[in-house]
Motif scaffolding. Structure first.
Motif, mmCIF file in Angstrom:
data_model
loop_
_atom_site.group_PDB
_atom_site.id
_atom_site.type_symbol
_atom_site.label_atom_id
_atom_site.label_comp_id
_atom_site.label_asym_id
_atom_site.label_seq_id
_atom_site.Cartn_x
_atom_site.Cartn_y
_atom_site.Cartn_z
ATOM 1 N N ASP A 9 0.827 -1.209 0.000
ATOM 2 C CA ASP A 9 0.000 0.000 0.000
ATOM 3 C C ASP A 9 0.861 1.259 0.000
ATOM 4 N N GLU A 10 0.198 2.398 0.065
ATOM 5 C CA GLU A 10 0.878 3.688 -0.035
ATOM 6 C C GLU A 10 1.803 3.975 1.138
ATOM 7 N N THR A 11 1.665 3.259 2.231
ATOM 8 C CA THR A 11 2.538 3.457 3.391
ATOM 9 C C THR A 11 3.666 2.430 3.447
ATOM 10 N N GLY A 12 3.671 1.492 2.508
ATOM 11 C CA GLY A 12 4.697 0.456 2.494
ATOM 12 C C GLY A 12 4.280 -0.840 3.167
ATOM 13 N N ARG A 13 3.074 -0.857 3.747
ATOM 14 C CA ARG A 13 2.593 -2.102 4.364
ATOM 15 C C ARG A 13 2.275 -3.114 3.270
ATOM 16 N N THR A 14 2.492 -4.388 3.591
ATOM 17 C CA THR A 14 2.201 -5.446 2.628
ATOM 18 C C THR A 14 1.082 -6.335 3.150
ATOM 19 N N TYR A 15 0.348 -6.885 2.208
ATOM 20 C CA TYR A 15 -0.761 -7.791 2.491
ATOM 21 C C TYR A 15 -0.563 -9.012 1.605
ATOM 22 N N VAL A 16 -0.630 -10.181 2.204
ATOM 23 C CA VAL A 16 -0.307 -11.424 1.510
ATOM 24 C C VAL A 16 -1.499 -12.364 1.585
ATOM 25 N N ALA A 17 -1.769 -13.072 0.489
ATOM 26 C CA ALA A 17 -2.916 -13.979 0.467
ATOM 27 C C ALA A 17 -2.694 -15.104 -0.534
ATOM 28 N N GLY A 18 -3.474 -16.141 -0.363
ATOM 29 C CA GLY A 18 -3.512 -17.245 -1.316
ATOM 30 C C GLY A 18 -4.908 -17.344 -1.897
ATOM 31 N N THR A 19 -5.055 -18.225 -2.848
ATOM 32 C CA THR A 19 -6.350 -18.485 -3.479
ATOM 33 C C THR A 19 -7.357 -18.937 -2.423
ATOM 34 N N VAL A 20 -8.586 -18.436 -2.509
ATOM 35 C CA VAL A 20 -9.683 -18.877 -1.644
ATOM 36 C C VAL A 20 -10.619 -19.707 -2.516
ATOM 37 N N ASP A 21 -10.831 -20.951 -2.117
ATOM 38 C CA ASP A 21 -11.682 -21.844 -2.920
ATOM 39 C C ASP A 21 -12.622 -22.616 -2.002
ATOM 40 N N LEU A 22 -13.673 -21.929 -1.567
ATOM 41 C CA LEU A 22 -14.710 -22.536 -0.740
ATOM 42 C C LEU A 22 -15.948 -22.758 -1.596
ATOM 43 N N ALA A 23 -16.833 -23.579 -1.127
ATOM 44 C CA ALA A 23 -18.072 -23.807 -1.875
ATOM 45 C C ALA A 23 -18.845 -22.499 -2.068
ATOM 46 N N SER A 24 -18.812 -21.632 -1.062
ATOM 47 C CA SER A 24 -19.598 -20.402 -1.121
ATOM 48 C C SER A 24 -18.777 -19.161 -1.479
ATOM 49 N N LEU A 25 -17.470 -19.297 -1.612
ATOM 50 C CA LEU A 25 -16.625 -18.136 -1.874
ATOM 51 C C LEU A 25 -15.383 -18.548 -2.655
ATOM 52 N N LYS A 26 -15.207 -17.963 -3.818
ATOM 53 C CA LYS A 26 -14.036 -18.233 -4.651
ATOM 54 C C LYS A 26 -13.401 -16.902 -5.018
ATOM 55 N N LEU A 27 -12.128 -16.732 -4.625
ATOM 56 C CA LEU A 27 -11.383 -15.517 -4.919
ATOM 57 C C LEU A 27 -9.969 -15.877 -5.334
ATOM 58 N N SER A 28 -9.471 -15.176 -6.315
ATOM 59 C CA SER A 28 -8.065 -15.353 -6.673
ATOM 60 C C SER A 28 -7.207 -14.804 -5.536
ATOM 61 N N ALA A 29 -5.965 -15.187 -5.532
ATOM 62 C CA ALA A 29 -5.045 -14.701 -4.507
ATOM 63 C C ALA A 29 -4.906 -13.183 -4.567
ATOM 64 N N LEU A 30 -4.822 -12.627 -5.766
ATOM 65 C CA LEU A 30 -4.628 -11.186 -5.886
ATOM 66 C C LEU A 30 -5.853 -10.409 -5.422
ATOM 67 N N ARG A 31 -7.041 -10.871 -5.770
ATOM 68 C CA ARG A 31 -8.250 -10.188 -5.287
ATOM 69 C C ARG A 31 -8.364 -10.297 -3.769
ATOM 70 N N THR A 32 -7.938 -11.422 -3.213
ATOM 71 C CA THR A 32 -7.957 -11.589 -1.759
ATOM 72 C C THR A 32 -6.977 -10.626 -1.092
ATOM 73 N N ALA A 33 -5.782 -10.473 -1.663
ATOM 74 C CA ALA A 33 -4.793 -9.554 -1.097
ATOM 75 C C ALA A 33 -5.298 -8.109 -1.164
ATOM 76 N N VAL A 34 -5.928 -7.733 -2.265
ATOM 77 C CA VAL A 34 -6.497 -6.386 -2.386
ATOM 78 C C VAL A 34 -7.599 -6.203 -1.340
ATOM 79 N N ALA A 35 -8.455 -7.193 -1.175
ATOM 80 C CA ALA A 35 -9.527 -7.105 -0.173
ATOM 81 C C ALA A 35 -8.942 -6.949 1.230
ATOM 82 N N MET A 36 -7.866 -7.655 1.520
ATOM 83 C CA MET A 36 -7.222 -7.528 2.838
ATOM 84 C C MET A 36 -6.675 -6.112 3.036
#
Length: 122
Positions: free
Chosen positions: A40-67
């Motif tokens: 982010d703009e302050t230098g903080r980092t957010y890390v994520a992996g792919t989310v693959d649940l029956a009710s929720l599917k997110l790519s790793a990058l979309r998950t990191a942005v959401a975090m």
């Protein structure tokens, strides 16, 4: 989509290499198809992996942005995804663009951590 794979380039800057390393670690640690990290703009980092649940599917990058958004980030400086895919998905680039703007670089690296290409989110 503009892509850069300049063979004369010395490679990603140290902060971008850190993003790739974090994304690669998330992928390996969680045994998921993709790992991602954003800064982010302050230098903080957010890390994520792919989310693959029956009710929720997110790519790793979309998950990191959401975090990042959920943690109060106002903008992104850069994003990285480690995947076997040959390109960053449009939906992933759109999420980065929504928070960071069209010029935010998205780094795509292979599972070995080698940078394959850098493309703007826009």
């Amino acid at each position: 989509m503009t892509e850069s794979t300049d063979p004369q380039s010395p490679g990603p800057a140290a902060e971008d290499r850190k993003l790739i390393t974090l994304a690669r670690s998330a992928r390996a640690r969680n045994g998921v198809p993709e790992g991602a990290a954003v800064r982010d703009e302050t230098g903080r980092t957010y890390v994520a992996g792919t989310v693959d649940l029956a009710s929720l599917k997110l790519s790793a990058l979309r998950t990191a942005v959401a975090m990042a958004v959920a943690s109060g980030a106002n903008s992104l400086e850069a994003a990285a995804v480690v995947t076997e895919a040959g390109t960053a998905a449009e939906a992933d680039r759109a999420a980065v663009r929504d928070l960071g703007g069209p010029g935010t670089p998205v780094l795509l690296a292979g599972p070995d951590g080698a940078l394959r290409l850098t493309t703007p989110a826009g």
